[in-house]
Structure formats: structure tokens, C-alpha cells
Design an enzyme around this catalytic site. Structure first.
Site, mmCIF file in Angstrom:
data_model
loop_
_atom_site.group_PDB
_atom_site.id
_atom_site.type_symbol
_atom_site.label_atom_id
_atom_site.label_comp_id
_atom_site.label_asym_id
_atom_site.label_seq_id
_atom_site.Cartn_x
_atom_site.Cartn_y
_atom_site.Cartn_z
ATOM 1 N N LYS A 190 36.821 -67.508 -0.030
ATOM 2 C CA LYS A 190 38.053 -67.831 -0.764
ATOM 3 C C LYS A 190 39.095 -68.232 0.273
ATOM 4 O O LYS A 190 39.699 -67.374 0.932
ATOM 5 C CB LYS A 190 38.513 -66.580 -1.529
ATOM 6 C CG LYS A 190 39.286 -66.846 -2.818
ATOM 7 C CD LYS A 190 40.590 -67.570 -2.647
ATOM 8 C CE LYS A 190 41.725 -66.667 -2.227
ATOM 9 N NZ LYS A 190 42.955 -67.440 -1.924
ATOM 10 N N GLU A 266 41.293 -57.733 9.050
ATOM 11 C CA GLU A 266 41.946 -58.273 10.260
ATOM 12 C C GLU A 266 43.359 -58.644 9.828
ATOM 13 O O GLU A 266 43.542 -59.610 9.095
ATOM 14 C CB GLU A 266 41.226 -59.527 10.772
ATOM 15 C CG GLU A 266 39.737 -59.371 11.015
ATOM 16 C CD GLU A 266 39.409 -58.470 12.186
ATOM 17 O OE1 GLU A 266 40.297 -58.229 13.028
ATOM 18 O OE2 GLU A 266 38.266 -57.985 12.241
ATOM 19 N N CYS A 301 48.770 -64.425 14.224
ATOM 20 C CA CYS A 301 48.816 -62.967 14.077
ATOM 21 C C CYS A 301 49.090 -62.288 15.406
ATOM 22 O O CYS A 301 49.718 -61.238 15.469
ATOM 23 C CB CYS A 301 47.501 -62.472 13.502
ATOM 24 S SG CYS A 301 46.081 -63.073 14.441
ATOM 25 N N GLU A 400 56.592 -58.367 10.696
ATOM 26 C CA GLU A 400 55.989 -59.627 11.125
ATOM 27 C C GLU A 400 56.737 -60.776 10.455
ATOM 28 O O GLU A 400 56.824 -60.814 9.226
ATOM 29 C CB GLU A 400 54.515 -59.632 10.700
ATOM 30 C CG GLU A 400 53.734 -60.778 11.285
ATOM 31 C CD GLU A 400 52.291 -60.770 10.833
ATOM 32 O OE1 GLU A 400 52.035 -60.505 9.646
ATOM 33 O OE2 GLU A 400 51.422 -61.056 11.666
HETATM 34 P P1 NAD Z 1 47.941 -63.024 2.754
HETATM 35 O O1 NAD Z 1 47.546 -61.603 2.919
HETATM 36 O O2 NAD Z 1 49.072 -63.346 1.869
HETATM 37 O O3 NAD Z 1 46.699 -63.868 2.189
HETATM 38 C C1 NAD Z 1 45.447 -63.891 2.850
HETATM 39 C C2 NAD Z 1 44.380 -64.292 1.861
HETATM 40 O O4 NAD Z 1 44.303 -63.282 0.850
HETATM 41 C C3 NAD Z 1 44.661 -65.601 1.124
HETATM 42 O O5 NAD Z 1 43.461 -66.283 0.895
HETATM 43 C C4 NAD Z 1 45.258 -65.113 -0.199
HETATM 44 O O6 NAD Z 1 45.082 -66.019 -1.273
HETATM 45 C C5 NAD Z 1 44.432 -63.867 -0.423
HETATM 46 N N1 NAD Z 1 45.074 -62.899 -1.323
HETATM 47 C C6 NAD Z 1 46.393 -62.724 -1.574
HETATM 48 N N2 NAD Z 1 46.568 -61.737 -2.481
HETATM 49 C C7 NAD Z 1 45.333 -61.277 -2.803
HETATM 50 C C8 NAD Z 1 44.854 -60.261 -3.670
HETATM 51 N N3 NAD Z 1 45.684 -59.522 -4.415
HETATM 52 N N4 NAD Z 1 43.517 -60.062 -3.754
HETATM 53 C C9 NAD Z 1 42.668 -60.797 -2.999
HETATM 54 N N5 NAD Z 1 43.055 -61.778 -2.172
HETATM 55 C C10 NAD Z 1 44.386 -62.015 -2.059
HETATM 56 O O7 NAD Z 1 48.162 -63.585 4.229
HETATM 57 P P2 NAD Z 1 48.573 -65.060 4.644
HETATM 58 O O8 NAD Z 1 50.023 -65.227 4.402
HETATM 59 O O9 NAD Z 1 47.617 -66.049 4.081
HETATM 60 O O10 NAD Z 1 48.279 -65.013 6.225
HETATM 61 C C11 NAD Z 1 49.149 -64.496 7.144
HETATM 62 C C12 NAD Z 1 48.725 -63.104 7.560
HETATM 63 O O11 NAD Z 1 47.418 -63.124 8.132
HETATM 64 C C13 NAD Z 1 49.618 -62.551 8.655
HETATM 65 O O12 NAD Z 1 49.934 -61.215 8.357
HETATM 66 C C14 NAD Z 1 48.748 -62.631 9.894
HETATM 67 O O13 NAD Z 1 49.091 -61.712 10.900
HETATM 68 C C15 NAD Z 1 47.401 -62.369 9.332
HETATM 69 N N6 NAD Z 1 46.344 -62.832 10.243
HETATM 70 C C16 NAD Z 1 45.613 -61.907 10.923
HETATM 71 C C17 NAD Z 1 44.614 -62.322 11.820
HETATM 72 C C18 NAD Z 1 43.786 -61.337 12.579
HETATM 73 O O14 NAD Z 1 42.742 -61.718 13.091
HETATM 74 N N7 NAD Z 1 44.179 -60.070 12.683
HETATM 75 C C19 NAD Z 1 44.389 -63.693 11.995
HETATM 76 C C20 NAD Z 1 45.153 -64.603 11.278
HETATM 77 C C21 NAD Z 1 46.129 -64.164 10.389
#
Ligand code: NAD
Length: 498
Positions: A190, A266, A301, A400
């Protein structure tokens, strides 16, 4: 406009991304026919409609993945055969480098030069690396008594749900797909609703490379619809999630509410970058910090957004940091010399600007940037922004921001630096700058983070684990350790004599 950017603009104008789902080796519309509009952060204009996957679509994808796993069309192939397919897939990704890079840039706003030089090659490298690794992984025999033989083997888990963010759409997908598919699992991916196109194209290339239909499926859609349906599905054996800490928490709850599937999170970060007064080159430290925070518009991140600087080198560090920030003024992402592009959408831009106002309201001072720019393009561009006079208890030092914003926090001595660095709910990465070997090791050991950099920040390789302590997550992507996440450990006892 330069000739180079004219040609990228011309190619962008003639591109029609396909936003349909990819299930069982085929492009299909969502079951109820719904789509959502995906706009480009470069100019706010419509890129293409995208299928709005929902529970019925996720269920179809999971059933296809389960059927593929059950008949062993992929899991039953010798590791060497899976290796060849993953290598071929990597070659196809490289052959489609320009197309994928353009899609990535138009979808999420990063500079085309970075999509070309980093995102696409790193994706191909990850797929090839896990392919190359998988026929070199041996199982174990336990040191038991002579009368028995105990085999400890790793088996593919089944159906893996991968949910990924928008900041590195291809790379984040590859970090799940490489180990999960190499190990013989089926996957339902997804992608983020903010950046779905390259994942869908990746799936087409997978089938072209020889990944059997049904083994790798992609369901774009919103988190609360497609994402939740995947996380709650009873036939999904594990979720590989990358995203925010807030949704990572929800992933654990979904597992608890459904089949107790494994959840590998992650998550976010607020990494500390510690510069001591004995650092060999304070200017080099400032350059590295600016590069690490402003790369990818600050949407990383592991961006070290808390710069802890020993008081007596603060003036020299600040001067070099401000000089460096000029190199990251936002430009046209389709121009190959641009170093900073657009934020992913209007919502993210207003979040980032909101934090900038918050920082000022809390008493921090803007030493560089702070404004939205290039508004005439209709895109979402924010200047690289440096706050000085930041305290670690301010919101801009605790939360963040996920944009090009950093805060400089002075410290007096080593004990204070370590305490400040560790005073965060996150623990993804950290960096220490010093010319004393003993201090480097002492501080690296004291920092509660999954990766610690010494006198640099940009070393990275598929061979090393990536992940965090504390609320930055509970798993590790990359390296051979990632294979553990997508395999079950089995013990088989044989009695061989009385
Ligand atoms: P997000 O948590 O909003 O979304 C991530 C994914 O989860 C998307 O595909 C989103 O559609 C999905 N999602 C959202 N709500 C959901 C739910 N209720 N149930 C299931 N899936 C759901 O994060 P984002 O804004 O897309 O990405 C940014 C975040 O990702 C930042 O916090 C960043 O630090 C983190 N990140 C972490 C790493 C790592 O390796 N630790 C790497 C890249 C990004």
C-alpha cells in the site's frame, strides 16, 4: 528555463501515469470504480486519477497473494531461481531509470537529479542485493546430544503487507520488497496516497522480470481505508510499516484487534547532531548538517534536525551553516541543478509553516529562511530554515517537523550534550563530531539511537541495518537482518538413535 529542464518539462507534459491497482499480475480499477485526484507538488495541477483502493480491493489482493503462496509458485522456486528474477527486475528498473525518476519527482516534488542519481539506483541495488544474498543464507543445526538432530530453519512467512510513506516512495518500497520477496513471501503493498505511481510501475516491471502474478500486488488508496484494511486482514501474516509514530501505534492496535500479525515499525525521528569544540573542522560539520537536513526538502526520517553545538564554536558553526543554506534555496525540481524541490503537498507545507510560526512564538530566532517561496508556480516550496536560540523543551525541538527546518541548541560540556541528545522520544540516528577517539566512542556508546555517525552523516549502504530505538520503531530495514522479519524460525527434531 535551461535546455535540460525544458526537455524534462516536455516529457512531463506527455506523461500519463496509470493509477489503477495491480492485482494478480494485472491492472484493474477499484472494485467500486472510485478514484481520487493526485496533484503534483510542483504546480498544484492534476497529475492523474488514482484508484481509491478499499477493503474489497485489499481483500482481492490478499487472496491473490495467499493463493500464490499456497501453490508455491514463488516460495517453491530454488533460491537461485528467485535470485535471477530479482536481478532481472533490478536491471529493468535501471533501464526505466528516467521514466521512474520523472514519475517520482512529479509525484512527490524532489529534484530530478536526486531521483535519477539516488532513488532509482538505490531501489535497483536493494532488489539485486537481496536476490544475490538469498542463495548464500544457510540454516543451522543445534549442538544437541548424539541421539537427536535438531534443525533450525527459516521459512517464508506467507503474505506480507507493506505500508510505506511518500518521502522516498521507491526506496521505502524496495526495503520491504527486497527481503520479503527474496525469502519467498507474497506481498501486498500500500503506497502512500501522496506518491502512488512508481510503486505501481515497479509491480509491472516485476512481472516482466518473472515474478509470478499474484506474488506482488499493489493497492493504492487512503491510509484509513486501504491501509487499515490491510493491517486488519486476517490472512496477512506480517506488516512491514514505515511512516509516522502515530500510525505505527495504530499498526500495533490493528494486529491486536485481528490475528496478532507481526508488526515491524520504522517510524519518525528527531536526530541529534553533536559538535564538540575539539572537532577537526567545524565548517565541515556545518556543511554536513545542512546537507543532511535540507536534502529531500527535509522530508527524511533521519534528518538531524537538532544541532547541538558547544558554545565556544557556535559563532563559527552558525556562519558556515548560513553560508551553506544558500545552496539549498528551492528551485524547479525539473532543472537538473536544483538541490531543493517542493514539499509533497499543501497540507505538509502548512504543517511546516505552522512549526516555523510556533518556533518564533516560543522565542527561537530565525537565522535563515522561514518563508514560502515560488508561489507563482502554484507549487509548495519553503526556504531552508535555521532557528537559533532553541531550547530542547520547545515544540520545534521535540516534534518531527518533516520539512527543511533545523534548530541549533548550544551546550556547555559532554555530559550535557549526551543528556540533550537522548532527551527525545525518538532514537533513530545521531552524529558526533570530535577529534578525540575516546570521546567519539564514549559518546557513540551513550547515544540511544539505531545508527551513530562519527565525523560525517551521509554514509549509507544496503549492507547495514536501518532503524531506531524508542519510538522510532521496533525493526530494522536493510542488511541480512531484515530477512529475519519476513521469515519464521522452525525447529525440527529428529530422534536418530536410542
Ligand atoms: P504516515 O504515517 O502518515 O503514513 C504512512 C503510510 O501509512 C501511508 O501509506 C499512509 O497512507 C498509511 N496510513 C495512514 N493512516 C493509516 C491507518 N490508519 N492505517 C493504515 N495505514 C495508514 O506517514 P507519512 O506522512 O506518509 O510519512 C512520514 C513519516 O514516515 C515520518 O514520520 C517519517 O519519519 C517516517 N519515516 C520513517 C522511516 C524509517 O525508516 N524509520 C523512513 C521514512 C519515513
Amino acid at each position: 528555463m535551461s535546455t535540460q529542464s525544458t526537455s524534462w518539462h516536455a516529457r512531463a507534459a506527455s506523461l500519463t501515469p496509470d493509477g489503477r491497482l495491480f492485482i494478480n499480475g494485472e491492472r484493474v480499477a477499484a472494485a467500486d470504480g472510485q478514484t481520487f485526484a493526485k496533484h503534483s507538488p510542483l504546480n498544484g495541477q492534476l497529475l492523474a486519477p488514482v484508484a481509491r483502493g478499499q477493503a474489497a480491493d485489499v481483500d482481492a489482493a490478499v487472496r491473490a497473494a495467499r493463493a500464490a503462496f499456497a501453490d508455491r509458485r514463488w516460495a517453491g522456486q530454488p533460491p537461485r531461481a528467485r535470485k535471477k528474477v530479482l536481478q532481472r527486475w533490478a536491471e529493468l528498473v535501471l533501464a526505466a531509470r528516467e521514466e521512474l525518476a520523472l514519475l517520482e519527482t512529479l509525484d512527490m516534488g524532489k529534484p530530478i537529479a536526486h531521483s535519477l542519481a539516488v532513488d532509482v539506483p538505490a531501489t535497483a541495488n536493494c532488489l539485486a542485493w537481496y536476490g544475490e544474498a538469498i542463495d548464500k543464507v544457510y540454516d543451522e543445526i543445534a549442538p544437541t546430544a548424539d541421539t537427536a538432530l535438531a534443525l533450525i530453519t527459516r521459512e517464508a512467512m506467507g503474505v506480507i503487507g507493506a505500508i510505506v510513506p511518500w518521502n522516498y516512495p521507491l526506496i521505502m518500497a524496495a526495503w520491504k520488497l527486497g527481503p520479503a520477496l527474496a525469502a519467498g513471501n507474497s506481498v501486498v503493498l500500500k503506497p502512500s496516497e501522496k506518491s502512488p505511481f512508481t510503486a505501481l510501475r515497479l509491480a509491472e516491471l516485476a512481472v516482466q522480470a518473472g515474478v509470478p502474478p499474484g506474488v506482488f500486488n499493489v493497492v493504492p488508496g487512503y491510509g484509513q481505508e486501504a491501509g487499515e484494511a490491510l493491517a486488519l486482514h486476517m490472512e496477512v501474516d506480517a506488516i512491514g510499516f514505515t511512516g509516522s509514530t502515530r500510525i505505527g501505534r495504530r499498526m500495533l492496535a490493528c494486529a491486536a484487534e485481528s490475528n496478532l500479525k507481526r508488526v515491524y515499525n520504522e517510524l519518525g525521528g528527531k536526530s541529534a547532531f553533536v559538535v564538540f569544540n575539539d572537532a577537526k573542522d567545524v565548517e565541515a560539520a556545518a556543511r554536513a548538517a545542512a546537507g543532511a537536513v535540507f536534502y529531500n526538502q527535509g522530508e527524511s526520517c533521519n534528518a538531524p534536525t537538532r544541532l547541538l553545538v558547544q558554545q565556544d564554536v557556535l559563532p563559527a558553526f552558525m556562519a558556515a551553516l548560513q553560508d551553506e543554506a544558500h545552496k539549498y534555496l528551492p528551485g524547479d525540481p525539473l532543472n537538473q541543478s536544483t538541490e531543493m524541490g517542493a514539499l509533497v503537498d499543501a497540507g505538509q507545507m502548512s504543517t511546516v509553516l505552522g512549526y516555523i510560526h510556533q518556533g518564533q512564538a516560543e522565542g527561537a530566532h530565525i537565522a535563515f529562511g522561514g518563508r514560502r517561496v515560488r508561489t507563482e508556480t502554484g507549487g509548495y516550496f519553503v526556504e531552508p530554515t535555521i532557528f537559533e536560540g532553541v531550547r530542547n523543551d520547545m515544540k520545534i525541538a521535540r516534534e518531527e517537523i518533516f520539512g527543511p527546518v533545523l534548530g541549533v541548541i548550544p551546550f556547555a560540556n559532554e555530559a550535557e550534550a549526551v543528556a540533550l541528545a537522548n532527551d527525545s522520544v525518538y532514537g533513530l540516528q545521531a552524529s558526533v563530531w570530535t577529534s578525540q577517539l575516546d570521546r567519539a566512542h564514549r559518546v557513540a556508546r551513550a547515544l540511544r539511537a539505531g545508527t551513530v555517525h562519527v565525523n560525517q552523516y551521509d554514509e549509507d549502504d544496503i549492507t547495514v541495518p536501518f532503524g531506531g530505538y524508542k519510538q522510532s520503531g521496533n525493526g530494522r530495514d536493510k542488511s541480512l537482518h531484515a530477512l529475519d522479519k519476513y521469515t519464521e524460525l522452525k525447529t525440527t527434531w529428529l530422534r536418530i538413535s536410542d
